[in-house]
Design a protein around this motif. Structure first.
Motif, PDB file in Angstrom:
ATOM      1  N   THR A   1      18.937 -18.443  11.566  1.00  0.00           N
ATOM      2  CA  THR A   1      18.765 -17.751  10.302  1.00  0.00           C
ATOM      3  C   THR A   1      19.471 -16.408  10.344  1.00  0.00           C
ATOM      4  N   LEU A   2      19.622 -15.823   9.179  1.00  0.00           N
ATOM      5  CA  LEU A   2      20.241 -14.508   9.101  1.00  0.00           C
ATOM      6  C   LEU A   2      19.243 -13.451   9.575  1.00  0.00           C
ATOM      7  N   LYS A   3      19.677 -12.545  10.432  1.00  0.00           N
ATOM      8  CA  LYS A   3      18.812 -11.498  10.966  1.00  0.00           C
ATOM      9  C   LYS A   3      19.310 -10.143  10.478  1.00  0.00           C
ATOM     10  N   ARG A   4      18.596  -9.581   9.514  1.00  0.00           N
ATOM     11  CA  ARG A   4      18.966  -8.256   9.025  1.00  0.00           C
ATOM     12  C   ARG A   4      17.969  -7.795   7.965  1.00  0.00           C
ATOM     13  N   THR A   5      18.016  -6.496   7.679  1.00  0.00           N
ATOM     14  CA  THR A   5      17.242  -5.944   6.570  1.00  0.00           C
ATOM     15  C   THR A   5      17.884  -6.373   5.257  1.00  0.00           C
ATOM     16  N   ILE A   6      17.056  -6.839   4.328  1.00  0.00           N
ATOM     17  CA  ILE A   6      17.573  -7.307   3.039  1.00  0.00           C
ATOM     18  C   ILE A   6      17.436  -6.203   1.988  1.00  0.00           C
ATOM     19  N   PHE A   7      16.235  -5.656   1.860  1.00  0.00           N
ATOM     20  CA  PHE A   7      16.028  -4.506   0.979  1.00  0.00           C
ATOM     21  C   PHE A   7      14.764  -3.787   1.416  1.00  0.00           C
ATOM     22  N   THR A   8      14.478  -2.670   0.786  1.00  0.00           N
ATOM     23  CA  THR A   8      13.317  -1.852   1.117  1.00  0.00           C
ATOM     24  C   THR A   8      12.454  -1.665  -0.123  1.00  0.00           C
ATOM     25  N   VAL A   9      11.142  -1.734   0.058  1.00  0.00           N
ATOM     26  CA  VAL A   9      10.204  -1.416  -1.022  1.00  0.00           C
ATOM     27  C   VAL A   9       9.705   0.010  -0.787  1.00  0.00           C
ATOM     28  N   ARG A  10      10.004   0.893  -1.738  1.00  0.00           N
ATOM     29  CA  ARG A  10       9.535   2.279  -1.633  1.00  0.00           C
ATOM     30  C   ARG A  10       8.344   2.470  -2.572  1.00  0.00           C
ATOM     31  N   VAL A  11       7.198   2.829  -1.981  1.00  0.00           N
ATOM     32  CA  VAL A  11       5.963   2.991  -2.734  1.00  0.00           C
ATOM     33  C   VAL A  11       5.705   4.483  -2.923  1.00  0.00           C
ATOM     34  N   GLU A  12       5.579   4.882  -4.179  1.00  0.00           N
ATOM     35  CA  GLU A  12       5.331   6.287  -4.476  1.00  0.00           C
ATOM     36  C   GLU A  12       4.754   6.417  -5.875  1.00  0.00           C
ATOM     37  N   GLY A  13       4.230   7.602  -6.167  1.00  0.00           N
ATOM     38  CA  GLY A  13       3.661   7.854  -7.483  1.00  0.00           C
ATOM     39  C   GLY A  13       2.171   7.641  -7.520  1.00  0.00           C
ATOM     40  N   GLU A  14       1.643   7.610  -8.742  1.00  0.00           N
ATOM     41  CA  GLU A  14       0.218   7.414  -8.933  1.00  0.00           C
ATOM     42  C   GLU A  14      -0.162   5.960  -8.653  1.00  0.00           C
ATOM     43  N   PRO A  15      -1.358   5.723  -8.058  1.00  0.00           N
ATOM     44  CA  PRO A  15      -1.792   4.352  -7.801  1.00  0.00           C
ATOM     45  C   PRO A  15      -1.894   3.545  -9.092  1.00  0.00           C
ATOM     46  N   ALA A  16      -1.625   2.261  -8.973  1.00  0.00           N
ATOM     47  CA  ALA A  16      -1.706   1.363 -10.126  1.00  0.00           C
ATOM     48  C   ALA A  16      -3.154   1.230 -10.587  1.00  0.00           C
ATOM     49  N   THR A  17      -3.323   0.974 -11.874  1.00  0.00           N
ATOM     50  CA  THR A  17      -4.646   0.771 -12.448  1.00  0.00           C
ATOM     51  C   THR A  17      -4.614  -0.470 -13.337  1.00  0.00           C
TER      52      THR A  17
ATOM     53  N   PRO B   1       0.835  -1.211   0.000  1.00  0.00           N
ATOM     54  CA  PRO B   1       0.000   0.000   0.000  1.00  0.00           C
ATOM     55  C   PRO B   1       0.865   1.254   0.000  1.00  0.00           C
ATOM     56  N   GLY B   2       0.301   2.348  -0.480  1.00  0.00           N
ATOM     57  CA  GLY B   2       1.003   3.610  -0.480  1.00  0.00           C
ATOM     58  C   GLY B   2       0.485   4.537   0.593  1.00  0.00           C
ATOM     59  N   GLY B   3       1.228   5.600   0.848  1.00  0.00           N
ATOM     60  CA  GLY B   3       0.792   6.595   1.809  1.00  0.00           C
ATOM     61  C   GLY B   3      -0.206   7.559   1.190  1.00  0.00           C
ATOM     62  N   ALA B   4      -0.710   8.442   1.976  1.00  0.00           N
ATOM     63  CA  ALA B   4      -1.684   9.429   1.515  1.00  0.00           C
ATOM     64  C   ALA B   4      -0.969  10.523   0.741  1.00  0.00           C
ATOM     65  N   GLY B   5      -0.649  10.216  -0.518  1.00  0.00           N
ATOM     66  CA  GLY B   5       0.030  11.191  -1.355  1.00  0.00           C
ATOM     67  C   GLY B   5       1.508  11.308  -1.087  1.00  0.00           C
ATOM     68  N   GLU B   6       2.029  10.538  -0.170  1.00  0.00           N
ATOM     69  CA  GLU B   6       3.446  10.593   0.150  1.00  0.00           C
ATOM     70  C   GLU B   6       4.075   9.210  -0.035  1.00  0.00           C
ATOM     71  N   ALA B   7       5.373   9.205  -0.228  1.00  0.00           N
ATOM     72  CA  ALA B   7       6.086   7.942  -0.364  1.00  0.00           C
ATOM     73  C   ALA B   7       6.083   7.187   0.963  1.00  0.00           C
ATOM     74  N   SER B   8       5.955   5.869   0.875  1.00  0.00           N
ATOM     75  CA  SER B   8       6.040   5.021   2.070  1.00  0.00           C
ATOM     76  C   SER B   8       7.057   3.922   1.813  1.00  0.00           C
ATOM     77  N   GLU B   9       7.657   3.449   2.888  1.00  0.00           N
ATOM     78  CA  GLU B   9       8.678   2.409   2.762  1.00  0.00           C
ATOM     79  C   GLU B   9       8.297   1.184   3.574  1.00  0.00           C
ATOM     80  N   HIS B  10       8.580   0.011   3.004  1.00  0.00           N
ATOM     81  CA  HIS B  10       8.280  -1.264   3.639  1.00  0.00           C
ATOM     82  C   HIS B  10       9.563  -2.087   3.681  1.00  0.00           C
ATOM     83  N   ILE B  11       9.947  -2.483   4.871  1.00  0.00           N
ATOM     84  CA  ILE B  11      11.208  -3.195   5.070  1.00  0.00           C
ATOM     85  C   ILE B  11      11.020  -4.686   4.805  1.00  0.00           C
ATOM     86  N   VAL B  12      11.863  -5.229   3.942  1.00  0.00           N
ATOM     87  CA  VAL B  12      11.923  -6.677   3.726  1.00  0.00           C
ATOM     88  C   VAL B  12      13.114  -7.183   4.524  1.00  0.00           C
ATOM     89  N   ALA B  13      12.837  -8.013   5.536  1.00  0.00           N
ATOM     90  CA  ALA B  13      13.890  -8.413   6.469  1.00  0.00           C
ATOM     91  C   ALA B  13      13.811  -9.904   6.750  1.00  0.00           C
TER      92      ALA B  13
END
Length: 612
Positions: free
Chosen positions: A355-371, A333-345
């Motif tokens: 297991t390995l314990k750490r952040t692997i990458f980040t998903v940054r959600v921004e822009g116009e909603p998908a259609t 999901p995205g923020g209310a008109g702002e970029a949001s970040e989701h941690i993949v860890a």
């Protein structure tokens, strides 16, 4: 001297030639050594480690055309550096085409893949031994997960050996209905897996979906390949030291480096509500990943290159074994008109193997909603057709001589590196034997601690695993399996399409290098192919081993190469001895050399032959 001479020959640069001339003109020993070391370092290619938080890099890709792909990959030394005053890192290691990861190889079902593997590593070859870290500069190639012939010049790994500065031509023919999916390639020379694959030498191999194979929503989705590489400093340093490796170096404070397409903690871009496909490959040494996607929807699509039958399957986390792959559909999901970040860890599930314990990458959600299709709810889908090697095998095991049941235990008994009570004894020592076009059942134990990997023929989970984790379900297919919630798995596979060696091992690469690997044999009925378990003793093993040798041309080729090398070495030794004798003879006459031997006898009082 050889390194300096080879460096000059490769580069043709004037300063290399001048250095060689200085050596020839008897410069001081310390200067000669310094020049030689400098030339060796100068020959190592360099790569820059990106900073954290940058966009996910995309590995260079090569795509087949007209049913064929010819590609050259070179295994060579690479210096990976992160510069800066506060946190520098400098690692000298091995990689394909000087890239982390190597190029993405992309083919279609039915294609012919020709790979020219060049070994740019040089002498020394390092230490030898049996079931230990050894020969860090010998190599070969494995196409992990592909259902192709296990006989040379295809995916044969137990005999194949590419010497330093040597090369080998591999030819893989994919069957017309090969499962489209996510696979990968890496070196597979026993004793050198950790220091090569585990230190960076790996790349993605994608079998593309033919037109019309996927439903429109999946076919139109954004598709990203993510190669995850975990480099643990202490494990790699131990492998380098014990194998006599003189290449690997690690200068920096990190105890471990985890890369996503060659970058630490990168950022993946997405639009609000957009479904996209991620192909995730765990190409690390030994550690497994328990991956969660904070606040995002995750639907499992495929495992180990094989589509599941109940897509879309919601999963709270991925249990990604070393060597394993997972294809998922991800929507955040995205923020209310702002970029949001989701941690993949990766974190601990609270049970079982570390297991390995750490952040692997980040998903940054921004822009116009998908259609359109990218935003619609996922629809149920399963492949309309599966090839013969992926036909349903649950239910009763059919009676008859073509059905086999041979258990496999991993790390049980008196040695934590045993497979069914044995360490690796060599490529002609067979653990089991099966007839071609048969059905094989295995009860594999120890899979809560050891990732079980099987070449050529993937296997199906016949019974529902314990633990209730939706990532694992009866009917799923794997070629690499680790389940910390259940210590055993009942699996089946069909020995169709090819005869030849069947390699199985623990895909914790340190364990494999230390002997946790075995070879079996799939044989045609007219060549005495039959069910036989636990063959590591007795006369039958010798007969099967002889058959295996007849089918594998690699040992004969190595005998020829060994004979040629011996003749060359003998000739070289003769020349050197003759030169030494001539020098001593001339020196004795001119007085340039000492006038007595090491026992104090004057040369003038010795026979001519003895003096020489």
């Amino acid at each position: 001297l050889a390194a300096l001479r080879n460096g000059a020959a490769r580069s043709g640069q004037g300063h290399h030639r001048e250095a060689w001339d200085m050596m020839a003109n008897r410069q001081p020993a310390w200067l000669a050594l310094a020049i030689a070391l400098w030339a060796e370092v100068a020959a190592v290619q360099e790569a820059t480690l990106p900073a954290e938080g940058l966009p996910v890099p995309i590995a260079p890709a090569v795509l087949s055309s007209g049913g064929t792909l010819n590609v050259t990959i070179a295994l060579g030394p690479v210096r990976l550096r992160r510069t800066g005053d506060t946190d520098p890192l400098d690692i000298t290691t091995r990689a394909f085409n000087a890239s982390f990861p190597g190029p993405t190889i992309t083919v279609f079902p039915g294609d012919r893949l020709n790979v020219h593997l060049i070994n740019e590593l040089e002498d020394p070859v390092g230490n030898g031994g049996h079931d230990v870290y050894r020969h860090p500069n010998y190599t070969n190639l494995h196409v992990h997960g592909l259902h192709v012939s296990p006989v040379a010049p295809s995916d044969e790994v137990v005999f194949a050996k590419v010497l330093p500065l040597g090369s080998r031509q591999y030819m893989y023919s994919l069957i017309p209905d090969h499962s489209p999916g996510t696979y990968w390639y890496h070196p597979h020379r026993h004793g050198a897996a950790v220091i090569q694959t585990g230190a960076g030498a790996a790349g993605a191999l994608i079998v593309k979906d033919p037109p019309g194979f996927l439903p429109p929503q999946l076919e139109a989705a954004k598709d990203t390949v993510l190669v995850l590489q975990d480099l643990p400093r202490k494990v790699l340093q131990a492998a380098a030291k014990k194998s006599g490796d003189q290449l690997f170096r690690w200068h920096g404070k990190e105890a471990e480096l985890l890369l996503v397409n060659g970058a630490p903690r990168p950022v993946l871009s997405a639009r609000p509500g957009e479904w996209q496909r991620l192909r995730m490959i765990m190409a690390g040494v030994s550690t497994w990943l328990h991956l969660s996607f904070a606040g995002c929807e995750v639907a499992l699509l495929a495992k180990d290159g094989i589509y599941i039958s109940d897509f879309p399957r919601p999963v709270p986390a991925l249990a990604l074994a070393p060597g394993g792959r997972a294809d998922i559909m991800l929507r955040c999901p995205g923020g209310a008109g702002e970029a949001s970040e989701h941690i993949v860890a990766s974190d601990s599930p609270g049970v079982g193997l570390k297991t390995l314990k750490r952040t692997i990458f980040t998903v940054r959600v921004e822009g116009e909603p998908a259609t359109g299709l990218a935003a619609q709810d996922l629809q149920e889908w399963a492949p309309a057709h599966r090839p013969a090697y992926l036909q349903e095998l649950r239910g009763g095991l059919p009676p008859g001589p073509s059905s086999c049941s041979c258990p496999i235990s991993m790390g049980l008994g008196g040695n934590t590196r045993w497979m069914s009570g044995h360490l690796w004894e060599g490529p002609t020592h067979l653990l089991n034997s099966f007839p071609r076009n048969g059905i094989v059942e295995r009860n594999v134990t120890g899979v809560d601690k050891h990732p079980f990997h099987q070449h050529t023929w993937p296997f199906q989970l016949v019974e529902e695993p314990a633990g209730g984790n939706p990532y694992f379900k009866a009917g799923d297919w794997h070629d690499t399996y680790l389940n910390v919630w259940d210590s055993q798995a009942l699996v089946r596979f069909q020995t169709v399409d090819f005869p030849g060696p069947l390699v199985l091992h623990c895909h914790a690469l340190a364990h494999s290098d230390q002997g946790m690997i075995a070879v079996e044999r799939v044989e045609d009925a007219e060549k005495q192919g039959s069910c036989a378990c636990n063959l590591l003793s007795g006369e039958e093993e010798s007969q099967l081993a002889a058959a295996a040798m007849r089918e594998s041309p690699a040992p004969q080729a190595e005998l020829v190469l060994t004979a040629v090398a011996f003749v060359a070495f003998t000739a070289m030794l003769s020349i050197i001895c003759g030169a030494v004798a001539w020098i001593l003879h001339k020196g004795r006459r001119s007085g340039a050399l000492c006038s007595v031997d090491c026992f104090g006898t004057p040369y003038a009082q010795m026979p001519e032959e003895t003096a020489a």
